[in-house]
Scaffold this motif. Structure first.
Motif, short mmCIF file in Angstrom:
data_model
loop_
_atom_site.label_atom_id
_atom_site.label_comp_id
_atom_site.label_asym_id
_atom_site.label_seq_id
_atom_site.Cartn_x
_atom_site.Cartn_y
_atom_site.Cartn_z
N SER A 52 7.33 17.67 -7.91
CA SER A 52 8.70 18.02 -7.55
C SER A 52 9.54 18.36 -8.78
CB SER A 52 9.34 16.84 -6.80
OG SER A 52 9.60 15.80 -7.72
N MET A 53 10.77 18.78 -8.46
CA MET A 53 11.72 19.13 -9.51
C MET A 53 12.44 17.90 -10.07
SD MET A 53 11.61 22.38 -9.94
CE MET A 53 13.18 22.76 -10.70
N PHE A 54 12.23 16.74 -9.45
CA PHE A 54 13.01 15.56 -9.84
C PHE A 54 12.08 14.40 -10.19
CE2 PHE A 54 16.72 17.76 -8.66
CZ PHE A 54 16.45 18.45 -7.49
N PRO A 55 11.41 14.46 -11.31
CA PRO A 55 10.41 13.44 -11.64
C PRO A 55 11.00 12.07 -11.95
CG PRO A 55 10.74 14.92 -13.47
CD PRO A 55 11.47 15.51 -12.32
N GLU A 82 13.06 10.53 -9.95
CA GLU A 82 13.43 9.90 -8.69
C GLU A 82 12.21 9.27 -8.02
OE1 GLU A 82 16.47 9.59 -7.94
OE2 GLU A 82 17.30 11.01 -9.39
N SER A 83 12.30 8.00 -7.70
CA SER A 83 11.17 7.29 -7.12
C SER A 83 10.77 7.85 -5.76
CB SER A 83 11.48 5.80 -7.01
OG SER A 83 12.60 5.58 -6.16
N TYR A 84 11.70 8.42 -5.02
CA TYR A 84 11.37 8.91 -3.67
C TYR A 84 10.46 10.13 -3.71
CZ TYR A 84 15.29 12.16 -4.60
OH TYR A 84 16.12 13.08 -5.16
N GLU A 85 10.30 10.73 -4.88
CA GLU A 85 9.42 11.90 -5.00
C GLU A 85 7.94 11.50 -5.08
OE1 GLU A 85 12.37 15.11 -5.14
OE2 GLU A 85 10.29 14.80 -4.56
N TYR A 86 7.68 10.23 -5.30
CA TYR A 86 6.32 9.80 -5.56
C TYR A 86 5.64 9.31 -4.28
CZ TYR A 86 7.39 10.40 -10.44
OH TYR A 86 7.73 10.95 -11.65
N ASP A 87 4.38 9.72 -4.13
CA ASP A 87 3.66 9.46 -2.89
C ASP A 87 2.87 8.16 -2.90
OD1 ASP A 87 3.97 12.33 -1.79
OD2 ASP A 87 3.00 12.65 -3.72
#
Length: 125
Positions: A103-106, A108-113
């Motif tokens: 993602s464009m926002f590394p 941010e924890s919500y970007e991680y799967d």
């Protein structure tokens, strides 16, 4: 499904160093953004560092910039976090995480799967 396993945590005196490692499963590891987060007792999980697939783009929290270095070895599906000049404020459980979508926002924890179980880092004064 991606599995992550952190290692390298432990107890160290202030001013010392530790190197954390995270081994990841997955055939497309090289395309993932990999991140490190940490959570201290009574505090929210916070971003520490992240690295894009090429290794050329890295991101750091202001609190660790200049002291920590993130790197990756795509041939070994591994990401490392070299931590120098540690201080007691660095005491936390450190988590490795993967963002498959890069993602464009590394930060941010919500970007991680997927997340590893964490490894404890304790810095004594």
């Amino acid at each position: 499904q991606v599995q992550l396993v952190e290692s390298g945590g432990g107890l160290v005196q202030a001013g010392g160093s530790l190197r954390l490692s995270c081994a990841a499963s997955g055939r497309t590891f090289s395309s993932y953004v990999m991140g490190w987060f940490r959570q201290a007792p009574g505090k929210e999980r916070e971003f520490v560092a992240a690295i894009r697939r090429s290794g050329g783009d890295t991101y750091y929290a202001d609190s660790v910039k200049g002291r920590f270095t993130i790197s990756r070895d795509n041939a070994k599906n591994t990401v490392h976090l070299q931590m120098n000049s540690l201080n007691p404020e660095d005491t936390a459980v450190y988590y490795c995480a993967v963002d498959r979508a890069a993602s464009m926002f590394p930060r941010e924890s919500y970007e991680y799967d997927y997340w590893g179980p964490g490894t404890q880092v304790t810095v004594s004064s």
